[in-house]
Design an enzyme around this catalytic site. Structure first.
Site, PDB file in Angstrom:
ATOM      1  N   ASP A 177      12.479  -7.443  20.496  1.00  0.00           N
ATOM      2  CA  ASP A 177      11.413  -6.428  20.477  1.00  0.00           C
ATOM      3  C   ASP A 177      12.023  -5.067  20.792  1.00  0.00           C
ATOM      4  O   ASP A 177      12.776  -4.932  21.760  1.00  0.00           O
ATOM      5  CB  ASP A 177      10.352  -6.724  21.556  1.00  0.00           C
ATOM      6  CG  ASP A 177       9.471  -7.906  21.190  1.00  0.00           C
ATOM      7  OD1 ASP A 177       9.509  -8.338  20.013  1.00  0.00           O
ATOM      8  OD2 ASP A 177       8.743  -8.402  22.070  1.00  0.00           O
ATOM      9  N   ASP A 180      14.246  -7.674  24.936  1.00  0.00           N
ATOM     10  CA  ASP A 180      13.384  -6.491  24.925  1.00  0.00           C
ATOM     11  C   ASP A 180      14.241  -5.241  25.132  1.00  0.00           C
ATOM     12  O   ASP A 180      14.978  -5.155  26.110  1.00  0.00           O
ATOM     13  CB  ASP A 180      12.359  -6.581  26.067  1.00  0.00           C
ATOM     14  CG  ASP A 180      11.546  -7.868  26.006  1.00  0.00           C
ATOM     15  OD1 ASP A 180      10.722  -7.994  25.082  1.00  0.00           O
ATOM     16  OD2 ASP A 180      11.748  -8.750  26.871  1.00  0.00           O
ATOM     17  N   ASP A 219      13.033 -13.806  24.464  1.00  0.00           N
ATOM     18  CA  ASP A 219      13.359 -12.765  23.491  1.00  0.00           C
ATOM     19  C   ASP A 219      14.245 -11.718  24.160  1.00  0.00           C
ATOM     20  O   ASP A 219      14.579 -11.842  25.342  1.00  0.00           O
ATOM     21  CB  ASP A 219      12.072 -12.115  22.953  1.00  0.00           C
ATOM     22  CG  ASP A 219      11.322 -11.350  24.040  1.00  0.00           C
ATOM     23  OD1 ASP A 219      11.736 -11.401  25.217  1.00  0.00           O
ATOM     24  OD2 ASP A 219      10.318 -10.698  23.718  1.00  0.00           O
TER      25      ASP A 219
HETATM   26  N1  DCT Z   1       4.450  -7.116  29.353  1.00  0.00           N
HETATM   27  C1  DCT Z   1       3.279  -6.839  30.019  1.00  0.00           C
HETATM   28  N2  DCT Z   1       2.118  -7.328  29.551  1.00  0.00           N
HETATM   29  C2  DCT Z   1       2.093  -8.108  28.458  1.00  0.00           C
HETATM   30  C3  DCT Z   1       3.274  -8.394  27.771  1.00  0.00           C
HETATM   31  C4  DCT Z   1       4.447  -7.888  28.253  1.00  0.00           C
HETATM   32  O1  DCT Z   1       3.291  -6.130  31.022  1.00  0.00           O
HETATM   33  N3  DCT Z   1       0.924  -8.583  28.028  1.00  0.00           N
HETATM   34  C5  DCT Z   1       5.694  -6.583  29.878  1.00  0.00           C
HETATM   35  C6  DCT Z   1       6.237  -7.398  30.989  1.00  0.00           C
HETATM   36  C7  DCT Z   1       7.498  -7.988  30.486  1.00  0.00           C
HETATM   37  C8  DCT Z   1       7.845  -7.195  29.252  1.00  0.00           C
HETATM   38  O2  DCT Z   1       6.670  -6.560  28.847  1.00  0.00           O
HETATM   39  C9  DCT Z   1       8.437  -8.046  28.183  1.00  0.00           C
HETATM   40  O3  DCT Z   1       7.565  -9.116  27.851  1.00  0.00           O
HETATM   41  P1  DCT Z   1       8.112 -10.585  27.640  1.00  0.00           P
HETATM   42  O4  DCT Z   1       9.321 -10.575  26.796  1.00  0.00           O
HETATM   43  O5  DCT Z   1       6.952 -11.399  27.158  1.00  0.00           O
HETATM   44  O6  DCT Z   1       8.432 -11.053  29.120  1.00  0.00           O
HETATM   45  P2  DCT Z   1       9.802 -11.311  29.852  1.00  0.00           P
HETATM   46  O7  DCT Z   1       9.556 -11.039  31.270  1.00  0.00           O
HETATM   47  O8  DCT Z   1      10.891 -10.570  29.189  1.00  0.00           O
HETATM   48  O9  DCT Z   1       9.979 -12.869  29.693  1.00  0.00           O
HETATM   49  P3  DCT Z   1      10.970 -13.671  28.712  1.00  0.00           P
HETATM   50  O10 DCT Z   1      12.208 -13.855  29.508  1.00  0.00           O
HETATM   51  O11 DCT Z   1      10.275 -14.967  28.454  1.00  0.00           O
HETATM   52  O12 DCT Z   1      11.178 -12.882  27.492  1.00  0.00           O
HETATM   53 MG    MG Z   2      11.363 -10.804  27.166  1.00  0.00          MG
END
Ligand code: DCT
Ligand code: MG
Length: 500
Positions: free
Chosen positions: A424, A336, A334
């Site tokens: 997000d 962020d 996604d």
């Molecule tokens: N985060 C966290 N705890 C969670 C969910 C998310 O600390 N339970 C934080 C860490 C990463 C950030 O929020 C964004 O989450 P993701 O999009 O799920 O992770 P990402 O590292 O961006 O991985 P991806 O590349 O798959 O989006």
């Molecule tokens: Mg992410």
């Protein structure tokens, strides 16, 4: 072997009062246990330093044991020191800091255990490694991901992929301990600038337990591990993995569907007793697109779209790409983004306005908006939950190919010219910005260890809202991530080094 039986805990000391030494012996730092090495230091200096540390609330062990967390030495002959340490505590040594006396004097000056920095470490200069192994193997690796630098380059993917499967399987079965153990082990291996080629090179590494090592050994010998293969071919694991890959379907729902005998998406969609919520409906509708990785170029394009939307609302808006892309990932699941404004309070209306604009542009395919429930007066909360209380929205946006440099990352033969992408947005008040940025930058393991480090090593509580010092009973202000690392007494770790 070393003997725990002869290692008394020096928590309650009942030595006779000494006229010269102030009798302030209350233990302030429960989790830190020092051991001062007498060699080179000499008996009388050791005794003086011991009393000094105890008077400042440190626990100093008289006898070396596996209870020790910090070994302090004035011995500049690292090789003989390490030889002795390895003989005395071969098993728990990986979890100890082996430190130069400068760490001790810094800590006495500060009146608290200061963060261990690279300059404090006494490196093992006597590698007992087989030929061909990289000598960095012997540098001390911290048990905390926030004290390691982990880039995108993973030299140990064969092991970390296997650990990830095992961790996930334990997670599906709600068995927390081993799940965390495999995640920690994977994270340690990801941080190594070299590939593990034999088990001997892992003997100084923290967080590798019996089970992890057995799996590694198997992989080294045969290229795969039986336990992992078994999970991968397990119907329950496969089904839960499939169901949880749908946006809006968590492990609980996946488990319920599995127990109801459902095994495929068509089973779920054909089951009339299942009422999909709005998020799940969109999850299935756009499954092909949103289960496909988002490229860096696509993330940039979406950042620009949000940037344009937010600037039309307020020109002084602050927008930052966070999550995996901020850590330098080429692909993510996604995008962020953090959006806010320097005008405190005005951030409240930001997301609804952005959402409205996206809707008018006809690119809003799904939106779940959650208004802020943030209340500074209710902090610090001991429930340091995964999700924060700031206003946020989970979106699915339509991204046109023409907006992406180099084109869309779509399947071959896909001629639609657009794709759906998960985005997000979170919108904290500006004075919370640094905490939110740090929290949303991840990785998850990095965040977990930052919080654990704060709690265990610093008696502080950290989350996406704030940093609270439990000893001083006060909140610590921060305008940048660097401020937060400094409060925690940690060396700054760049976002691209947080891929723990
Ligand atoms: N985060 C966290 N705890 C969670 C969910 C998310 O600390 N339970 C934080 C860490 C990463 C950030 O929020 C964004 O989450 P993701 O999009 O799920 O992770 P990402 O590292 O961006 O991985 P991806 O590349 O798959 O989006
Ligand atoms: Mg992410």
């Amino acid at each position: 072997m070393f003997h725990t039986a002869i290692a008394p805990r020096v928590r309650k000391r009942s030595r006779p009062a000494d006229a010269d030494v102030p009798r302030r012996e209350e233990v302030k730092f429960e989790d830190v246990r020092l051991y001062l090495v007498e060699r080179k230091m000499g008996r009388s200096r050791r005794s003086f330093l011991t009393q000094l540390a105890r008077s400042k609330g440190f626990i100093v062990e008289d006898v070396f044991s596996d209870e020790v967390t910090h070994v302090v030495s004035e011995d500049s002959q690292a090789s003989s020191l390490w030889k002795w340490l390895k003989e005395s505590a071969p098993n728990s040594l990986p979890n100890m800091h082996v430190l130069d006396v400068s760490w001790f004097t810094d800590s006495m000056k500060e009146g608290r255990p200061v963060a261990v920095e690279t300059r404090h470490l006494i490196q093992d200069t006597l590698p007992t490694l087989p030929e061909g192994t990289t000598p960095t193997a012997v540098a001390t690796v911290s048990q905390y991901a926030c004290q390691r630098r982990t880039t995108m380059e993973n030299n140990n993917k064969i092991f970390t992929d296997a650990f990830e499967v095992l961790a996930e399987s334990y997670e599906f079965n709600e068995i927390e301990g081993p799940c965390l153990a495999f995640r920690r082990a994977a994270s340690v291996l990801k941080s190594l600038p070299w590939a593990v080629r034999c088990m001997a090179s892992t003997h100084n590494l923290p967080c590798l337990g019996e089970h992890t090592k057995a799996i590694m050994e198997e992989i080294l010998q045969s290229g795969h591990a039986f336990d992992v293969e078994k999970i991968l071919s397990d119907e329950r694991y496969q089904t839960l993995k499939l169901f949880t890959s749908v946006f809006g379907v968590g492990p609980k729902t996946a488990e319920k569907w599995y127990r109801g005998g459902l095994r495929s998406f068509s089973d779920v969609l054909a089951d009339r007793s299942i009422q999909l919520n709005r998020m799940q409906q969109s999850g299935f509708l756009h499954y092909g697109d949103i289960s496909r990785a988002v490229s860096k170029a696509e993330a940039r394009a979406l950042r620009n779209i949000i940037d344009e939307a937010v600037r039309a609302i307020t020109p002084d808006a602050v927008l930052a790409l966070t999550g995996g892309f901020r850590r330098g990932k080429e692909f993510g699941h996604d995008v962020d983004l953090i959006v806010t404004t320097p005008q405190l309070g005005k951030e409240e209306s930001l997301l609804p306005s952005i959402i409205n604009r996206l809707k008018k542009q006809g690119i809003l395919l799904f939106c779940d908006y959650q208004a802020s429930t943030f209340d500074m007066s209710k902090l610090p909360s001991c429930r340091f939950e995964a999700m924060d209380h700031f206003a946020k929205c989970f979106l699915i946006l339509r991204l046109e190919g023409g907006q992406v440099e180099g084109g869309l990352h779509t399947a071959e033969g896909d001629s639609r010219g657009w794709r759906a992408v998960r985005v997000d947005l979170v919108s904290p008040p500006m004075d919370r910005y640094a905490f939110t940025l740090l929290g949303w930058s991840g990785s998850r393991q990095f965040e977990r260890d930052l919080r654990r480090f704060a709690r265990v090593e610093r008696q502080m509580l950290l989350d996406n809202h704030c940093l609270y010092d439990k000893n001083k009973k006060e909140f610590l202000a921060a305008t940048t991530e660097r401020d937060i690392f400094a409060h925690l007494g940690l060396e700054y770790i760049e976002p691209w080094q947080r891929n723990a």
